[in-house]
Each structure stands twice: as C-alpha cells, then as structure tokens.
Enzyme design. Sequence first.
Site, mmCIF file in Angstrom:
data_model
loop_
_atom_site.group_PDB
_atom_site.id
_atom_site.type_symbol
_atom_site.label_atom_id
_atom_site.label_comp_id
_atom_site.label_asym_id
_atom_site.label_seq_id
_atom_site.Cartn_x
_atom_site.Cartn_y
_atom_site.Cartn_z
ATOM 1 N N GLU A 77 4.292 2.096 -3.014
ATOM 2 C CA GLU A 77 5.135 3.206 -3.453
ATOM 3 C C GLU A 77 5.702 2.937 -4.846
ATOM 4 O OE1 GLU A 77 6.682 4.755 0.891
ATOM 5 O OE2 GLU A 77 8.089 3.677 -0.379
ATOM 6 N N CYS A 136 -1.952 5.229 -1.874
ATOM 7 C CA CYS A 136 -2.243 5.056 -0.444
ATOM 8 C C CYS A 136 -3.033 3.772 -0.202
ATOM 9 C CB CYS A 136 -3.053 6.237 0.075
ATOM 10 S SG CYS A 136 -2.189 7.816 0.011
ATOM 11 N N CYS A 184 -7.135 11.101 0.297
ATOM 12 C CA CYS A 184 -7.903 9.906 0.668
ATOM 13 C C CYS A 184 -9.202 10.268 1.388
ATOM 14 C CB CYS A 184 -7.050 8.966 1.507
ATOM 15 S SG CYS A 184 -5.870 8.066 0.466
ATOM 16 N N GLU A 187 -5.704 3.435 1.614
ATOM 17 C CA GLU A 187 -7.138 3.703 1.504
ATOM 18 C C GLU A 187 -7.582 3.670 0.045
ATOM 19 O OE1 GLU A 187 -5.594 6.494 4.819
ATOM 20 O OE2 GLU A 187 -4.807 5.520 3.024
#
Length: 133
Positions: free
Chosen positions: A47, A56, A92, A58
Amino acid sequence: MISEYFVQMFDAAKKARENAHVPYSKFKVGAAILTEDNHIVVGCNVENAAYPQSQCAEASAIGNMVSLGFTTIKEILVIGSGNLLCSPCGACRQRIREFASLSTPIHMCNINDHLKTSALEELLPDSFGPENL
C-alpha cells in the site's frame, strides 16, 4: 484443477503475505505463481499513502515473474485476510490474462485453507488478450 504444486504454492503465498505493507487497510494478501517450468514466484500487496499507487499481490508476483525471465502463468494462488476467499480484482484478472491461458486455474484461499478454484475464463469472461491485437 489442483496440481501437485498446490501445497508449495499455498505455503509460499502465505509466507509472502506476511511481508505485505498494509499500514492503512491492514488487509494482507499474498500470491504465488507457478511458471512454465514449475518455478514458484511470489508477491504481496504494497500500500501507499496515495491509495491509487498501491500494488496488489498478484501484480507484484507478475512483476517478479517477468523480472526473473518467465513468461507463462500455469497456475496462480491468492491468499487474503479473514475467513472469506480472496479473488483477484478486475485489474489483476486482466494482468493475469496477459500471461495465462483462459483455462489457467486461479486458487482462492484464506490463510487456513483452499476455498475455491476457478479457471481464468470464469473470472474474466469474453476477455481482451494479446491475441486481440
């Protein structure tokens, strides 16, 4: 749809998840990719105070996969926080589509167990991919 590598992927994603940088949401996510030669590559969410700049798990795993010279996602496993399954977000799903076939298994888990496996095509129907260009 679950391969012999599932347990290794689960353990790797769970470990990567612990390294997540989530000071705002506190929602840790880990991902593990099985590559074309059965190498396992991981990523976690990162983050940022400027929320749109967050990454993310992924996306982190895909970036790591590419930086290591791999080009194909044979399977991907995602572990989130809490008791519910953690499915890849829409962005994603499109990132996965770039490196995976429509039949690629996506394993969605919580930190304790496997909850569901879906083919990419189920999560991203009528998708736009590299062959559309």
